[in-house]
Design a protein around this motif. Structure first.
Motif, short mmCIF file in Angstrom:
data_model
loop_
_atom_site.label_atom_id
_atom_site.label_comp_id
_atom_site.label_asym_id
_atom_site.label_seq_id
_atom_site.Cartn_x
_atom_site.Cartn_y
_atom_site.Cartn_z
N PRO A 1 0.83 -1.20 0.00
CA PRO A 1 0.00 0.00 0.00
C PRO A 1 0.87 1.26 0.00
O PRO A 1 2.04 1.21 0.38
CB PRO A 1 -0.78 -0.12 1.31
N LEU A 2 0.30 2.34 -0.43
CA LEU A 2 0.96 3.64 -0.32
C LEU A 2 0.59 4.25 1.03
O LEU A 2 -0.52 4.03 1.53
CB LEU A 2 0.49 4.59 -1.42
N LEU A 3 1.50 4.99 1.60
CA LEU A 3 1.22 5.74 2.81
C LEU A 3 1.01 7.19 2.40
O LEU A 3 1.86 7.78 1.74
CB LEU A 3 2.38 5.63 3.80
N ILE A 4 -0.13 7.72 2.75
CA ILE A 4 -0.41 9.12 2.45
C ILE A 4 -0.59 9.85 3.77
O ILE A 4 -1.45 9.50 4.59
CB ILE A 4 -1.66 9.27 1.57
N ALA A 5 0.28 10.84 3.98
CA ALA A 5 0.20 11.67 5.19
C ALA A 5 -0.42 12.99 4.77
O ALA A 5 0.13 13.70 3.92
CB ALA A 5 1.58 11.89 5.79
N VAL B 1 2.93 11.56 -0.25
CA VAL B 1 2.69 10.18 -0.65
C VAL B 1 4.02 9.44 -0.55
O VAL B 1 5.01 9.89 -1.10
CB VAL B 1 2.16 10.11 -2.10
N ILE B 2 4.00 8.31 0.15
CA ILE B 2 5.23 7.53 0.34
C ILE B 2 5.00 6.11 -0.16
O ILE B 2 4.10 5.41 0.29
CB ILE B 2 5.65 7.48 1.82
N GLY B 3 5.84 5.69 -1.11
CA GLY B 3 5.87 4.32 -1.58
C GLY B 3 7.12 3.65 -1.03
O GLY B 3 8.14 4.32 -0.84
N PHE B 4 7.05 2.35 -0.78
CA PHE B 4 8.17 1.68 -0.12
C PHE B 4 8.16 0.20 -0.45
O PHE B 4 7.12 -0.37 -0.79
CB PHE B 4 8.11 1.89 1.40
N SER B 5 9.32 -0.42 -0.31
CA SER B 5 9.42 -1.87 -0.51
C SER B 5 9.30 -2.58 0.84
O SER B 5 9.41 -1.96 1.90
CB SER B 5 10.75 -2.23 -1.18
N ASP B 6 9.09 -3.88 0.80
CA ASP B 6 8.92 -4.64 2.04
C ASP B 6 10.17 -4.63 2.90
O ASP B 6 10.09 -4.80 4.12
CB ASP B 6 8.47 -6.08 1.75
N GLY B 7 11.33 -4.38 2.32
CA GLY B 7 12.56 -4.32 3.10
C GLY B 7 12.57 -3.20 4.12
O GLY B 7 13.32 -3.25 5.09
N LEU B 8 11.73 -2.19 3.94
CA LEU B 8 11.63 -1.10 4.91
C LEU B 8 10.85 -1.52 6.14
O LEU B 8 11.22 -1.19 7.26
CB LEU B 8 10.98 0.13 4.28
N VAL C 1 15.87 -2.09 0.17
CA VAL C 1 15.00 -1.06 0.75
C VAL C 1 14.83 0.06 -0.26
O VAL C 1 15.82 0.63 -0.73
CB VAL C 1 15.60 -0.49 2.06
N THR C 2 13.60 0.34 -0.58
CA THR C 2 13.27 1.43 -1.48
C THR C 2 12.23 2.30 -0.82
O THR C 2 11.24 1.79 -0.28
CB THR C 2 12.72 0.90 -2.82
N VAL C 3 12.46 3.59 -0.84
CA VAL C 3 11.49 4.56 -0.33
C VAL C 3 11.41 5.71 -1.32
O VAL C 3 12.45 6.27 -1.69
CB VAL C 3 11.88 5.10 1.07
N LEU C 4 10.22 6.02 -1.76
CA LEU C 4 10.00 7.12 -2.68
C LEU C 4 8.90 7.99 -2.11
O LEU C 4 7.83 7.47 -1.74
CB LEU C 4 9.59 6.59 -4.05
N ALA C 5 9.15 9.29 -2.02
CA ALA C 5 8.13 10.19 -1.46
C ALA C 5 7.95 11.39 -2.36
O ALA C 5 8.89 11.89 -2.97
CB ALA C 5 8.55 10.64 -0.06
#
Length: 110
Positions: free
Chosen positions: A8-12, A49-56, A102-106
């Motif tokens: 899922p995407l995390l939206i703050a 909006v934050i997208g991330f991989s399971d490694g995070l 680990v991938t994090v994109l915001a």
């Protein structure tokens, strides 16, 4: 938004209240033919909006669901710069111990 079996995407929201959004439950990965659906999420200036991989979120010491809860709590109320937020997220969730990619994109709407 739509997904292909991704997390899922995390939206703050601009007031700092984070929420996880999953486009579709049970979607198959890209490359496997299936009808794709989408959903609409309304974003406002200041939302992140934050997208991330399971490694995070998933480690040897923390299961996936606990990692998602930790991520949401880590972002809740954070009002700093975007690069500072990403540093904060990575430090809080990994504590220097990445055991997977680990991938994090915001993206923050201006």
């Amino acid at each position: 938004m739509s997904d292909a079996g991704h997390l899922p995407l995390l939206i703050a929201s601009r007031d700092g209240e984070p929420k996880l959004y999953k486009a579709v439950v049970g979607s198959l990965p890209l490359g496997i033919a299936e009808p794709r659906t989408q959903c609409t999420v309304r974003l406002r200036p200041g939302d992140t909006v934050i997208g991330f991989s399971d490694g995070l979120v998933e480690t040897r010491q923390r299961d996936f669901e606990a990692g998602l809860r930790t991520l949401v709590e880590c972002v809740r109320g954070f009002s700093g710069r975007l690069d500072t937020l990403l540093d904060h997220v990575v430090l809080q969730l990994l504590d220097g111990q990445a055991h997977d990619d680990v991938t994090v994109l915001a993206v923050r709407l201006s």
